[in-house]
Enzyme design. Sequence first.
Site, PDB file in Angstrom:
ATOM      1  CB  CYS A  70      64.136  38.670  43.113  1.00  0.00           C
ATOM      2  SG  CYS A  70      62.398  39.013  43.419  1.00  0.00           S
ATOM      3  CB  CYS A  73      63.485  40.081  46.339  1.00  0.00           C
ATOM      4  SG  CYS A  73      62.709  38.533  45.854  1.00  0.00           S
TER       5      CYS A  73
END
Length: 145
Positions: A70, A73
Amino acid sequence: MSDGLLFRCGACGQLNKIAAARRFDAPKCGRCKQKLDTTGHPQDVSDAELQRAVASSPVPVLVDFWAPWCGPCRQLAPHIADLAGRHAGKLLVLKLNTEEHRETAGALQIQSIPTLCVYANGALAFRQPGAVFGPQLEAVVAPFL
C-alpha cells in the site's frame, strides 16, 4: 499514569511502567528482562498481541492497519513514527499488517488501508480511514491524550 510512562516490550509484549526520570537509563522489561525501547517507535503486532495490548493498556493505543504493498501506508509510516516518538510513553503505537493478520481487520470490517484506530480503556474510541498528515494526524489522538 502522570507519574510514569508506559512502554511495551518488543520481545514478550509486556506493558511496563517506567518513571519519566528513568526513561533513558536503559530500563528492562519486568517480565523477560530484555532492554525496553523507550523511543515510542511503532511496534508490529499480531491479532492476539493487539488484543492483549488493547485490553491491558492504561494509555490510549493507536493502531495503524496497513499492508506492505500500500503506497499511502508507506507514505504515512514516517509520520506515524514521528507521532509515536513525540508521545512516547503516553500513547502506545502499534502496527498491524492486514496481509499477515486478518482477524482484527475483518472483525472491524476495515475495507481500506491505511486505517487508524484509537483504543481507550480497552474499547475502540475512534476510527480514521485513509492517510492523514500533520495537524489532521495529531487531531486523531489529541482527544485521548
